[in-house]
Design a protein around this motif. Structure first.
Motif, PDB file in Angstrom:
ATOM      1  N   UNK A 170       0.957  -1.144   0.309  1.00  0.00           N
ATOM      2  CA  UNK A 170      -0.207   0.059   0.052  1.00  0.00           C
ATOM      3  C   UNK A 170       0.819   1.404   0.049  1.00  0.00           C
ATOM      4  N   UNK A 171       0.803   1.864  -0.963  1.00  0.00           N
ATOM      5  CA  UNK A 171       1.551   3.454  -1.552  1.00  0.00           C
ATOM      6  C   UNK A 171       3.562   2.982  -1.212  1.00  0.00           C
ATOM      7  N   UNK A 172       3.314   1.411  -1.378  1.00  0.00           N
ATOM      8  CA  UNK A 172       5.159   0.830  -1.902  1.00  0.00           C
ATOM      9  C   UNK A 172       5.757   1.991  -2.749  1.00  0.00           C
ATOM     10  N   UNK A 173       7.064   1.994  -3.280  1.00  0.00           N
ATOM     11  CA  UNK A 173       7.505   3.057  -4.655  1.00  0.00           C
ATOM     12  C   UNK A 173       9.092   2.316  -4.600  1.00  0.00           C
ATOM     13  N   UNK A 174       8.773   1.196  -6.192  1.00  0.00           N
ATOM     14  CA  UNK A 174       9.988   0.369  -6.161  1.00  0.00           C
ATOM     15  C   UNK A 174       9.948   1.726  -7.706  1.00  0.00           C
ATOM     16  N   UNK A 175      10.976   2.402  -7.426  1.00  0.00           N
ATOM     17  CA  UNK A 175      11.700   3.026  -8.771  1.00  0.00           C
ATOM     18  C   UNK A 175      13.046   2.990  -9.101  1.00  0.00           C
ATOM     19  N   UNK A 176      14.018   3.386  -9.539  1.00  0.00           N
ATOM     20  CA  UNK A 176      14.503   3.873 -10.373  1.00  0.00           C
ATOM     21  C   UNK A 176      15.293   2.797 -10.355  1.00  0.00           C
ATOM     22  N   UNK A 177      15.327   0.952 -10.255  1.00  0.00           N
ATOM     23  CA  UNK A 177      16.681  -0.113  -9.472  1.00  0.00           C
ATOM     24  C   UNK A 177      16.525  -0.666 -10.690  1.00  0.00           C
ATOM     25  N   UNK A 178      17.705  -1.725 -10.386  1.00  0.00           N
ATOM     26  CA  UNK A 178      18.361  -2.799 -11.508  1.00  0.00           C
ATOM     27  C   UNK A 178      18.219  -3.879 -10.616  1.00  0.00           C
ATOM     28  N   UNK A 179      16.798  -4.104 -11.503  1.00  0.00           N
ATOM     29  CA  UNK A 179      17.335  -6.329 -10.987  1.00  0.00           C
ATOM     30  C   UNK A 179      17.833  -7.161 -11.795  1.00  0.00           C
ATOM     31  N   UNK A 180      18.691  -7.614 -11.288  1.00  0.00           N
ATOM     32  CA  UNK A 180      18.979  -9.027 -12.142  1.00  0.00           C
ATOM     33  C   UNK A 180      19.228 -10.976 -11.330  1.00  0.00           C
ATOM     34  N   UNK A 181      17.666 -11.184 -11.465  1.00  0.00           N
ATOM     35  CA  UNK A 181      17.037 -12.127 -11.605  1.00  0.00           C
ATOM     36  C   UNK A 181      17.783 -13.485 -11.404  1.00  0.00           C
ATOM     37  N   UNK A 182      18.691 -14.635 -10.709  1.00  0.00           N
ATOM     38  CA  UNK A 182      19.140 -15.871 -11.891  1.00  0.00           C
ATOM     39  C   UNK A 182      17.922 -16.387 -11.813  1.00  0.00           C
ATOM     40  N   UNK A 183      18.935 -17.992 -11.175  1.00  0.00           N
ATOM     41  CA  UNK A 183      18.199 -18.982 -12.296  1.00  0.00           C
ATOM     42  C   UNK A 183      17.130 -19.493 -10.967  1.00  0.00           C
TER      43      UNK A 183
ATOM     44  N   UNK B 111      12.775 -13.968  -9.704  1.00  0.00           N
ATOM     45  CA  UNK B 111      11.553 -13.338 -10.480  1.00  0.00           C
ATOM     46  C   UNK B 111      11.809 -12.014  -9.592  1.00  0.00           C
ATOM     47  N   UNK B 112      10.697 -11.048  -9.466  1.00  0.00           N
ATOM     48  CA  UNK B 112      10.332  -9.845  -8.651  1.00  0.00           C
ATOM     49  C   UNK B 112       9.212 -10.080  -8.434  1.00  0.00           C
ATOM     50  N   UNK B 113       8.908 -10.326  -7.325  1.00  0.00           N
ATOM     51  CA  UNK B 113       7.188 -10.723  -7.264  1.00  0.00           C
ATOM     52  C   UNK B 113       6.492  -9.887  -6.196  1.00  0.00           C
ATOM     53  N   UNK B 114       5.093  -9.591  -6.467  1.00  0.00           N
ATOM     54  CA  UNK B 114       4.537  -8.402  -5.941  1.00  0.00           C
ATOM     55  C   UNK B 114       3.145  -9.086  -5.375  1.00  0.00           C
ATOM     56  N   UNK B 115       2.615  -9.070  -4.274  1.00  0.00           N
ATOM     57  CA  UNK B 115       1.244 -10.143  -3.600  1.00  0.00           C
ATOM     58  C   UNK B 115       0.855  -9.367  -2.927  1.00  0.00           C
ATOM     59  N   UNK B 116      -0.409  -9.239  -3.957  1.00  0.00           N
ATOM     60  CA  UNK B 116      -1.757  -7.893  -2.860  1.00  0.00           C
ATOM     61  C   UNK B 116      -1.408  -6.641  -3.017  1.00  0.00           C
ATOM     62  N   UNK B 117      -1.821  -5.426  -3.875  1.00  0.00           N
ATOM     63  CA  UNK B 117      -1.293  -4.641  -4.407  1.00  0.00           C
ATOM     64  C   UNK B 117      -2.128  -3.793  -4.097  1.00  0.00           C
ATOM     65  N   UNK B 118      -2.398  -2.391  -3.478  1.00  0.00           N
ATOM     66  CA  UNK B 118      -3.072  -1.164  -3.136  1.00  0.00           C
ATOM     67  C   UNK B 118      -1.828  -0.117  -3.337  1.00  0.00           C
ATOM     68  N   UNK B 119      -2.074   0.750  -4.428  1.00  0.00           N
ATOM     69  CA  UNK B 119      -2.089   2.444  -5.095  1.00  0.00           C
ATOM     70  C   UNK B 119      -0.913   2.500  -4.793  1.00  0.00           C
ATOM     71  N   UNK B 120      -0.313   1.858  -5.060  1.00  0.00           N
ATOM     72  CA  UNK B 120       1.628   1.679  -5.115  1.00  0.00           C
ATOM     73  C   UNK B 120       2.567   2.124  -6.914  1.00  0.00           C
ATOM     74  N   UNK B 121       3.650   2.411  -6.761  1.00  0.00           N
ATOM     75  CA  UNK B 121       4.640   2.229  -7.876  1.00  0.00           C
ATOM     76  C   UNK B 121       5.120   1.490  -7.980  1.00  0.00           C
ATOM     77  N   UNK B 122       5.810   1.184  -9.583  1.00  0.00           N
ATOM     78  CA  UNK B 122       6.751  -0.032 -10.015  1.00  0.00           C
ATOM     79  C   UNK B 122       7.539   1.283 -11.131  1.00  0.00           C
TER      80      UNK B 122
END
Length: 765
Positions: free
Chosen positions: A387-400, A403-414
């Motif tokens: 809720x009102x989470x902000x994921x901004x200007x990041x660099x993600x490198x998942x491996x084997x 993935x980048x996971x989100x569960x049950x989101x409300x009013x947030x920014x990616x």
């Protein structure tokens, strides 16, 4: 005679409208959805523009002049597709429908629609700081006002885009609760629209006293265990209600997790200067419960299961999933971090391998900004109950398999993130499981995926309806369903067996019959009743079919760039009113929304039952809009994920009915695809506009199995698209009814339009 009068009266009931398509320009078609629209005429007005000073000028009256007669291209009882005149200027329009005896309420086209805002933690905004507003129909001339007790303050604009605008709150504003109004520059006094109210307070800052870890005995030599020294500094900050624990440029070794107290910042001197490392098999390196920050550091481990976790609660350490912890993490800020989480992965990876998580958090007001996260063996980021989470200007490198996971989101920014797998690994993209209510996904770059399915972004799970059927009674904001329908009947769920399911925040959607297409958010529920957020505009009747589904709505996916992925943006499970606009895709499987309506086969026991009852798999694709997207090329057939693209040898734009090809019996209770729009998209080289099936084990196109209705999808508008150099430019499969194909341009296509639909209207230049 009496019977005739009653019948005539029924046909002449007042036209009602609950849905209007977004952002319609001159010469384009407005989608209106409601009831009583079969035999209507339409009048329209272009509302004059004028300078406005503040919202006290607001009015909603139509001009005194006679409206212009508008052409209705298609209509049914539920839908009218109304063409705007080509000679009108862009702006705010009004439309009123009229049947033989009654007019509809006026509907406004292109008036700004503010839906939610983002300020400071705890659902407030700070005086003198930024207020971000999200919604539809904004633009470069959008302005905002805060009003209270007759006083109106115009806000200084910072950034103005079509689905988002940001403003500065005046530094001399008096604290209080304010009405928020927006205006996009069109329509003069008629153009004002109200957003949710804003509670404004003086800015809250954390203590700034500095506690240098070296004064508490830290060596920073890269060999000596500095855990106790750093923890002593953190404890000293806690005893003074917070502060800044400073780590100078050095390499610090820890062998136990660091617990960050509230209102405390653990701060280094830069990602390349200050390092914290561990070679111990820790559950996590850093933990905290609320109101803490970690900034300007590099964190390195090849042995820790996680790197940062919040809250420090046992349920959050389960890497197979997360049950709701006893309390939430609030206001965690991770800024300018590099995290190297390099746990070795056995090759080949066992099917039961427990993937790691780098950052795990459950709760609101999480900020992850300007970070670089590498995870060789799992998920760089796992967020729950956003809720009102902000994921901004990041660099993600998942491996084997990560993935980048989100569960049950409300009013947030990616926003403005880059995501791609590590070299020579099968990493994935990102997505949301469960509810996704009011989400802004913009400016991201996701590319070169090699993990299972190759989905850059997917709205996933749940695949089923929590309940589907006819209601027993209807009251004021209240819906009663058959007894015990909304309970957990699975005896294996010992803590919840026999109790009412928690459906707060889910939605009730009418999927068949009176009121088709309406949704209503659930405020609370018992084992048999649902309390709803608002009254129905068109009340369902005894023949209506209703479904309780995950809430995925009021979402904007805009200005993203995708390369070498099987799915750009996939609305895989429930999509309602999602905007997919101005995205670019190079060598992809396209962007699409899937839907289905069936009972799983008996042998599929893992998905056959849920909560102790037979599970009905239902996913809807309602009122989504694919606009101004630019796709070039299809995913390379040699790519590991090429078999997973839903249409053979082409990237697609639009809805997809998932028939699965597994001989699952269709059990059609309602319409799965309704009122979608594909407009002003550009596709070149193997790109297809779609109203197709995903049926991997059978030839294309395939016929639908027998079902009660002749159609399962309705009222799609395909308009103003330009497709070239493709085998099929537009493919409409059987079961699609009342599709409007208008003013598209198809060039160098072997088959420009392949139409197997029902009552398709094709009007092309």
């Amino acid at each position: 005679m009496i019977s005739l009068c009653v019948s005539s009266f029924a046909r002449a009931t007042v036209p009602k409208i609950f849905h209007v398509s977004a952002s319609v320009q001159p010469g384009e078609t407005v989608l209106l959805y409601g009831d009583g629209l079969a035999e209507v005429s339409a009048k329209g007005w272009r509302i004059a523009d004028a300078e406005v000073q503040d919202p006290s000028e607001k009015q909603s009256a139509l001009p005194s002049t006679e409206g212009k007669s508008l052409r209705i291209l298609q209509s049914s009882n539920e839908c009218a597709k109304v063409l705007l005149p080509m000679d009108w200027q862009p702006g705010l329009y009004a439309i009123r429908l009229q049947n033989s005896s009654s007019p509809s309420d006026v509907v406004w086209i292109n008036r700004t629609e503010p839906q939610w805002w983002l300020g400071a933690p705890s659902d407030v905004a700070y005086i003198g700081q930024t207020l971000r507003v999200f919604g539809k129909n904004f633009g470069e001339h959008t302005n905002a006002w805060l009003t209270n007790n007759g006083i109106s303050r115009r806000l200084e604009p910072i950034k103005r885009e079509f689905f988002h605008a940001s403003f500065k709150i005046p530094s001399d504003l008096t604290p209080g609760t304010y009405e928020l109004w927006l205006h996009n520059g069109y329509g003069g006094p008629t153009g004002f629209a109200k957003a949710p109210s804003v509670h404004v307070i003086a800015a809250v800052s954390w203590p700034e006293t500095i506690y240098d870890v070296k004064t508490f005995g830290a060596n920073g030599d890269g060999h000596t265990d500095d855990t106790q020294a750093i923890q002593k500094a953190l404890l000293q900050a806690e005893q003074h209600n917070g502060g800044v624990v400073h780590l100078s440029a050095a390499t610090y070794v820890i062998n136990q997790p660091l617990m960050i107290p509230s209102f405390t910042t653990l701060k280094g001197e830069g990602q390349d200067k200050t390092k914290i490392i561990t070679s111990s098999p820790l559950k996590t390196m850093i933990k905290g419960n609320a109101h803490f920050a970690v900034t300007d550091l590099r964190l390195i481990s090849s042995t820790a299961e996680q790197i940062i976790i919040c809250p420090d609660e046992p349920k959050l350490y389960n890497r197979y999933g997360v049950n709701a912890p006893a309390f939430s993490c609030n206001d965690m800020q991770l800024v300018r971090l590099t995290i190297q989480h390099e746990v070795p992965v056995p090759q080949p990876m066992p099917s039961n391998y427990r993937k790691t998580r780098t950052v795990t958090a459950f709760g609101p007001d999480i900020i992850l900004k300007d970070c670089h996260i590498i995870n060789t063996s799992g998920m760089p980021l796992a967020l729950f109950a956003l809720h009102h989470d902000q994921i901004i200007h990041n660099h993600f490198e998942p491996g084997e398999g990560g993935w980048v996971g989100m569960w049950d989101e409300d009013e947030s920014v990616f926003e403005n993130n880059e995501l791609h797998p590590l070299p020579n690994t099968h990493g994935n993209g990102t997505g949301i499981q469960g509810d996704a209510y009011r989400f802004y996904f913009a400016g991201n770059h996701i590319h070169d995926l090699r993990g299972t399915y190759g989905e850059a972004f997917s709205f996933d799970t749940a695949y089923f309806a929590f309940w589907i059927g006819h209601f027993e009674s209807l009251g004021d904001h209240l819906l009663t369903v058959p007894s015990a329908t909304l309970t957990d009947q699975d005896p294996h769920n010992k803590s919840t067996f026999g109790q009412a399911l928690d459906l707060k925040g889910k939605v009730v959607v009418i999927v068949q019959g009176k009121g088709l297409g309406q949704r209503n958010r659930i405020v609370s529920n018992t084992a048999q009743t649902l309390t709803l957020e608002e009254d129905w505009i068109i009340p369902p009747d005894a023949n209506s079919v209703l479904a309780v589904l995950n809430n995925k709505t009021e979402i904007a996916m805009v200005n993203n760039h995708f390369e070498n992925v099987a799915a750009m943006i996939q609305l895989y499970s429930q999509g309602y009113g999602i905007i997919i606009d101005h995205n670019e895709g190079t060598n992809t499987g396209g962007t699409y929304g899937t839907s289905w309506d069936f009972q799983p086969r008996e042998k599929d026991k893992s998905i056959k039952q849920r909560f102790g009852r037979p599970m009905h798999r239902l996913s809807i694709c309602y009122f989504n809009e694919w606009t101004h997207n630019h796709l070039t090329g299809v995913l390379d057939p040699q790519n590991i994920n090429a078999p997973h693209i839903p249409y053979p040898n082409a990237a697609i734009i639009g809805p997809v009915l998932s028939v699965q090809g597994r001989n699952d019996p269709l059990d059609v209770r309602g319409i799965t695809t309704l009122g979608n729009i594909e407009r002003d998209n550009l596709g070149d080289k193997d790109v297809t506009l779609s109203l197709v099936y995903q049926n991997k084990n059978k030839p294309h196109p395939t016929q639908l199995p027998p079902m009660p209705m002749s159609y399962i999808a309705r009222d799609t508008i395909i308009e103003g698209n330009k497709i070239s150099n493709s085998s099929v430019c537009l493919d409409i499969y059987p079961g699609n009814q009342d599709t409007l194909v208008h003013n598209n341009h198809f060039q160098n296509c072997s088959i420009p339009i392949q139409d197997s639909g029902i009552h398709t209207l094709i009007e092309e230049d």
